[in-house]
Design a protein around this motif. Sequence first.
Motif, PDB file in Angstrom:
ATOM      1  N   ALA A   1       0.880  -1.181   0.000  1.00 25.67           N
ATOM      2  CA  ALA A   1       0.000   0.000   0.000  1.00 25.67           C
ATOM      3  C   ALA A   1       0.908   1.218   0.000  1.00 25.67           C
ATOM      4  N   ALA A   2       0.770   2.104  -0.986  1.00 17.78           N
ATOM      5  CA  ALA A   2       1.764   3.171  -1.177  1.00 17.78           C
ATOM      6  C   ALA A   2       1.119   4.533  -1.432  1.00 17.78           C
ATOM      7  N   ARG A   3       1.917   5.559  -1.217  1.00 21.66           N
ATOM      8  CA  ARG A   3       1.522   6.935  -1.547  1.00 21.66           C
ATOM      9  C   ARG A   3       2.749   7.646  -2.127  1.00 21.66           C
ATOM     10  N   ARG A   4       2.524   8.362  -3.216  1.00 19.81           N
ATOM     11  CA  ARG A   4       3.606   9.039  -3.932  1.00 19.81           C
ATOM     12  C   ARG A   4       4.226  10.180  -3.111  1.00 19.81           C
ATOM     13  N   ARG A   5       5.542  10.365  -3.289  1.00 24.85           N
ATOM     14  CA  ARG A   5       6.222  11.544  -2.739  1.00 24.85           C
ATOM     15  C   ARG A   5       6.903  12.266  -3.896  1.00 24.85           C
ATOM     16  N   GLU A   6       7.047  13.556  -3.776  1.00 25.60           N
ATOM     17  CA  GLU A   6       7.638  14.327  -4.880  1.00 25.60           C
ATOM     18  C   GLU A   6       9.103  14.667  -4.633  1.00 25.60           C
ATOM     19  N   ASP A   7       9.668  14.194  -3.489  1.00 25.22           N
ATOM     20  CA  ASP A   7      11.030  14.605  -3.143  1.00 25.22           C
ATOM     21  C   ASP A   7      12.085  13.520  -3.415  1.00 25.22           C
ATOM     22  N   GLY A   8      11.695  12.454  -4.136  1.00 33.84           N
ATOM     23  CA  GLY A   8      12.681  11.433  -4.513  1.00 33.84           C
ATOM     24  C   GLY A   8      13.117  10.525  -3.372  1.00 33.84           C
ATOM     25  N   ILE A   9      12.382  10.557  -2.253  1.00 32.78           N
ATOM     26  CA  ILE A   9      12.729   9.672  -1.131  1.00 32.78           C
ATOM     27  C   ILE A   9      11.773   8.478  -1.115  1.00 32.78           C
ATOM     28  N   VAL A  10      12.319   7.301  -0.807  1.00 32.65           N
ATOM     29  CA  VAL A  10      11.490   6.093  -0.676  1.00 32.65           C
ATOM     30  C   VAL A  10      11.559   5.635   0.775  1.00 32.65           C
ATOM     31  N   ARG A  11      10.376   5.498   1.398  1.00 37.74           N
ATOM     32  CA  ARG A  11      10.316   4.950   2.763  1.00 37.74           C
ATOM     33  C   ARG A  11       9.420   3.716   2.726  1.00 37.74           C
ATOM     34  N   LEU A  12       9.964   2.608   3.198  1.00 39.88           N
ATOM     35  CA  LEU A  12       9.233   1.341   3.120  1.00 39.88           C
ATOM     36  C   LEU A  12       9.188   0.703   4.500  1.00 39.88           C
ATOM     37  N   ARG A  13       8.020   0.214   4.862  1.00 33.08           N
ATOM     38  CA  ARG A  13       7.938  -0.525   6.119  1.00 33.08           C
ATOM     39  C   ARG A  13       7.453  -1.934   5.826  1.00 33.08           C
TER      40      ARG A  13
END
Length: 395
Positions: A69-81
Amino acid sequence: MLSTLQSVEWTVKSRARARHMIDEFRAEFGGEPELWTRAPGRVDLMGSHTDYNLGFVLTLPISKDTWIAARRREDGIVRLRSMNLDAVDEFRLDQIDRVADSKWRNYVRGVPAVLQQEGLALKGCDAIIHSSVPIESGLSSSAALECALATMFEELGGWHLLPQRKAQFGQKAEHEFAGVNCGILDQYSACLGLNGCALLLDCRNLSTRTVHLAGNIHVVICNTMSRRRLSGGEYAQRRSECEQGAAILGVPALRDLSPHHLASRRNELSDTVARRCEFIVAESARVELLAQALSSNDRDAISSLCAASFTGAKDLYEIVSPAMETMMDCMLAAPGVLGARQAGAGFGGCMVALVDSAHTEAFRASVIDSYSRATQTTPEVWPVTGARGAEAFHL
Ligand code: ADP
Ligand code: MG
């Protein structure tokens, strides 16, 4: 645009799973996820270790899968749990490095790294990962993770990949970042599945054929609960022994050897390499035969092909652990069993039985009872069905 969900059956269980993931998302990141992807695990019905020898495999993408389940970010960072590991990773898309001391972070970093190497534009995101595929148990939680992630980046980026290419990128990520020199079976299964069907995969030309199992045959996975580790060296060692055999006999891959050709030149090989080659050549030849037997409900053939596969895995390829031998005895003694064998790479983990659907519940109860008594460990036993490959879905 998200494809319409067809494969997730909205049972009470799957709704609860989605709710649980949304709760985790809110707690970890705040707000709501905006897109969902999934990819299935797989069980090989025939064809142990044949994929990297460019032979055949009969694989079933299964109804145990990895959801993101994901939500886009515009700052080029990926956070995954990862809910399974209760762990978080965070990295920038413009600087994806391998991590020395974390296996799972290399799996998740490898996918965006490879997609970028291929020139695809990626978006950052916050995402929660949840898998119902048991981890390190031979049902390919790794490929389910890679292919669900690749699908997530596909949806976030607004471009589309053919499932075959997506599978190849997942394999490349596993080679280059996780350091596991796997064949293509797992990622192909995770990307090309169709509801209710097995796939016969030709690992040389990467063509697949859909195989329908006779309606009264169930596939039942039996987990020995003893974990295996592929990077433990055994997998790489088997692979290298096969490569040695092919090199000595002057063929590009063991796929190119007929049983007759191998028999006539067996004395040129060391005993160990000869036994490895013998298993692979015979195992690959059993794939088409089992596909036919399962379609036509030929129960004698199902039984003898599975038995030969297990005997070869034990005596020739030496990938059968004591827990697997115990489980094999329990499966063969249970009501309704048509055939049983190892699954995945072996060395513990899950095994697979083909069971008369009239007896599935009795089979399950019997295996749980007898394996628990023999080992003091309660096994997981699940009937599974064929599932669709990696896709995005709506709630
Ligand atoms: P298998 O693919 O048979 O389950 P592997 O050793 O190939 O076993 O891959 C398992 C690894 O994949 C795990 O140790 C972990 O690093 C990664 N992995 C798989 N699923 C998840 C998940 N849901 N969350 C985090 N990591 C995962
Ligand atoms: Mg794996």
